[in-house]
Design a protein around this motif. Structure first.
Motif, PDB file in Angstrom:
ATOM      1  N   UNK A  91       0.838  -1.206   0.000  1.00 28.62           N
ATOM      2  CA  UNK A  91       0.000   0.000   0.000  1.00 28.62           C
ATOM      3  C   UNK A  91       0.866   1.247   0.000  1.00 28.62           C
ATOM      4  N   UNK A  92       1.857   1.271   0.872  1.00 22.27           N
ATOM      5  CA  UNK A  92       2.755   2.426   0.971  1.00 22.27           C
ATOM      6  C   UNK A  92       3.488   2.661  -0.353  1.00 22.27           C
ATOM      7  N   UNK A  93       3.991   1.588  -0.946  1.00 24.15           N
ATOM      8  CA  UNK A  93       4.718   1.693  -2.218  1.00 24.15           C
ATOM      9  C   UNK A  93       3.817   2.230  -3.329  1.00 24.15           C
ATOM     10  N   UNK A  94       2.596   1.705  -3.424  1.00 24.49           N
ATOM     11  CA  UNK A  94       1.680   2.131  -4.480  1.00 24.49           C
ATOM     12  C   UNK A  94       1.177   3.555  -4.260  1.00 24.49           C
ATOM     13  N   UNK A  95       0.936   3.912  -3.012  1.00 26.98           N
ATOM     14  CA  UNK A  95       0.534   5.288  -2.726  1.00 26.98           C
ATOM     15  C   UNK A  95       1.602   6.283  -3.163  1.00 26.98           C
ATOM     16  N   UNK A  96       2.841   5.968  -2.834  1.00 28.64           N
ATOM     17  CA  UNK A  96       3.945   6.836  -3.241  1.00 28.64           C
ATOM     18  C   UNK A  96       4.024   6.927  -4.761  1.00 28.64           C
ATOM     19  N   UNK A  97       3.867   5.796  -5.428  1.00 32.32           N
ATOM     20  CA  UNK A  97       3.901   5.768  -6.901  1.00 32.32           C
ATOM     21  C   UNK A  97       2.776   6.603  -7.492  1.00 32.32           C
ATOM     22  N   UNK A  98       1.550   6.401  -7.031  1.00 33.35           N
ATOM     23  CA  UNK A  98       0.398   7.089  -7.622  1.00 33.35           C
ATOM     24  C   UNK A  98       0.437   8.589  -7.363  1.00 33.35           C
ATOM     25  N   UNK A  99       0.959   8.988  -6.224  1.00 35.86           N
ATOM     26  CA  UNK A  99       1.050  10.430  -5.949  1.00 35.86           C
ATOM     27  C   UNK A  99       2.142  11.078  -6.799  1.00 35.86           C
ATOM     28  N   UNK A 100       3.165  10.294  -7.133  1.00 35.03           N
ATOM     29  CA  UNK A 100       4.249  10.826  -7.964  1.00 35.03           C
ATOM     30  C   UNK A 100       3.853  10.905  -9.429  1.00 35.03           C
ATOM     31  N   UNK A 101       3.190   9.849  -9.915  1.00 30.98           N
ATOM     32  CA  UNK A 101       2.854   9.778 -11.349  1.00 30.98           C
ATOM     33  C   UNK A 101       1.536  10.450 -11.690  1.00 30.98           C
ATOM     34  N   UNK A 102       0.678  10.638 -10.696  1.00 31.09           N
ATOM     35  CA  UNK A 102      -0.652  11.225 -10.905  1.00 31.09           C
ATOM     36  C   UNK A 102      -1.536  10.333 -11.784  1.00 31.09           C
ATOM     37  N   UNK A 103      -1.214   9.048 -11.877  1.00 27.52           N
ATOM     38  CA  UNK A 103      -1.966   8.166 -12.782  1.00 27.52           C
ATOM     39  C   UNK A 103      -3.387   7.898 -12.335  1.00 27.52           C
ATOM     40  N   UNK A 104      -3.680   8.083 -11.041  1.00 26.38           N
ATOM     41  CA  UNK A 104      -5.065   7.973 -10.566  1.00 26.38           C
ATOM     42  C   UNK A 104      -5.655   9.329 -10.210  1.00 26.38           C
ATOM     43  N   UNK A 105      -4.976  10.384 -10.585  1.00 23.97           N
ATOM     44  CA  UNK A 105      -5.443  11.722 -10.258  1.00 23.97           C
ATOM     45  C   UNK A 105      -5.082  12.121  -8.838  1.00 23.97           C
ATOM     46  N   UNK A 106      -5.746  13.141  -8.363  1.00 21.06           N
ATOM     47  CA  UNK A 106      -5.437  13.715  -7.054  1.00 21.06           C
ATOM     48  C   UNK A 106      -5.954  12.814  -5.929  1.00 21.06           C
ATOM     49  N   UNK A 107      -5.163  12.712  -4.848  1.00 21.95           N
ATOM     50  CA  UNK A 107      -5.609  12.011  -3.649  1.00 21.95           C
ATOM     51  C   UNK A 107      -6.694  12.859  -2.986  1.00 21.95           C
ATOM     52  N   UNK A 108      -7.861  12.264  -2.701  1.00 23.28           N
ATOM     53  CA  UNK A 108      -8.999  13.062  -2.249  1.00 23.28           C
ATOM     54  C   UNK A 108      -9.437  12.798  -0.815  1.00 23.28           C
TER      55      UNK A 108
END
Length: 358
Positions: free
Chosen positions: A135-152
């Motif tokens: 979870x931690x690894x994927x959260x860091x990835x998604x926040x860096x790449x913006x591939x799922x958009x903004x964390x809401x």
């Protein structure tokens, strides 16, 4: 790696069922000293695990210069006092949560670590769960790449259930009375709230700590709202963690498993993780990643190795990282934030309850 000699303080449930067996199974370390004020119980546990030396208390154990680090599990307020003494005696320390029951006590422990140059790790085993590491690894990835958009938004739901799961690890017992422990609470907290406060703190410090770690929040956390029942346990608390609204849903259900899960939302998907029952061995958190938008895909990443136990992984981490200069993943300084937040939650709760009496 040169083998690390450690000591252990206490022979209670978590010591015998979890921590002593886990440390004993790690080839890179050896438990050479045990401290227990209940003499007969100490002798039984010493014999079962083949520990060379038995001491009457942690002060006596700390005089053994061959012991480099000490693990502690004791009463909630007492274990913090023991940890402080051990740090000042020149020992690295692993301890059960909570690290402290007040900000004042927590700061003294942090100061002792800094003064002695010795490291302290708090047993927030959820940070060492292999599923949560995904979870931690994927959260860091998604926040860096913006591939799922903004964390809401993020939420943690924790109503519990059967956390022991028929763990069959042997446990010795005697008729000796449990040792008395100091009653230490925040100075401002009325005595009638002591039991409620410690019950809420010891249960949910894990959850707040985990969400802070997921969101890289550090000390950038504030309380936005507190809505707890009169029992001071059931309800909802809303946080701002590093700019993200986070809800903590707490309560109790007589569930045969363990009702706890965390969900972090993005504009175009989420990461969802389900916690296993705490003492269910070799079962990491389950993880679901949902990609919305055009893809509409759900994946379930599996940790490698697949079957591990967070409690064992935290013990391995402690031994592996004891001698390096970096702070532990769940250090004393970081844990100070958790203690602060729980005091703030209960200040608000007590004010609400006292205002309602007028």
């Amino acid at each position: 790696m040169e083998k690390i000699n450690i000591g252990y303080i206490g022979c209670g449930f978590m010591a015998q069922k979890v921590h002593i067996p886990n440390f004993s199974s790690i080839p890179e370390c050896e438990i050479i000293g045990l401290a227990e004020v209940r003499t007969e119980l100490g002798e039984k546990v010493q014999k079962r695990f083949g520990i060379p030396h038995l001491y009457k208390d942690h002060i006596e154990l700390a005089q053994n210069t061959d012991i480099e680090a000490v693990a502690v599990s004791a009463d909630f307020a007492l274990q913090g006092e023991i940890a402080k003494d051990l740090l000042l005696a020149g020992k690295h320390v692993f301890m059960e949560k909570p690290m402290a029951v007040s900000v004042e006590q927590a700061q003294v422990i942090v100061d002792a670590s800094q003064k002695s140059g010795k490291k302290l790790m708090v047993g927030y085993m959820k940070r060492y769960d292999a599923g949560n590491e995904i979870v931690k690894e994927k959260l860091t990835q998604f926040r860096k790449t913006d591939e799922l958009g903004r964390l809401t938004y993020a939420r943690n739901h924790a109503f519990g259930g059967d956390w022991v799961c028929n763990l069959d690890t042997p446990m010795d017992g005697t008729d000796e009375p449990k040792p008395s422990a100091p009653q230490k609470f925040p100075d401002w907290l009325p005595e009638e709230y002591w039991g409620k406060y410690i019950g809420y703190l010891q249960q949910y410090t894990h959850n707040v700590n985990l969400m802070r770690w997921f969101l890289d929040a550090g000390d950038n956390v504030s309380i936005k709202a507190v809505d707890l029942n009169e029992n001071g346990y059931t309800g909802v608390v809303i946080f701002d963690m590093n700019g993200t609204r986070v809800t903590l849903e707490t309560g109790h259900v007589s569930h045969y498993r363990w009702d706890e899960h965390s969900q972090i939302y993005f504009q175009h998907g989420w990461i969802h993780t389900w916690a296993p029952p705490l003492l269910l061995k070799n079962t990491p958190a389950e993880v679901e990643i949902y990609r919305a938008g055009e893809e509409q895909e759900i994946t379930r990443p599996i940790p490698r190795p697949s079957w591990t136990w967070a409690y064992h992984r935290e013990a391995e981490y402690f031994i592996k990282n004891l001698r390096n200069p970096e702070p532990f993943r769940s250090s004393a300084a970081d844990t100070l934030t958790d203690v602060r937040l729980f005091e703030e939650i209960y200040r608000i709760f007590v004010d609400q309850q006292e205002s309602g009496k007028k």
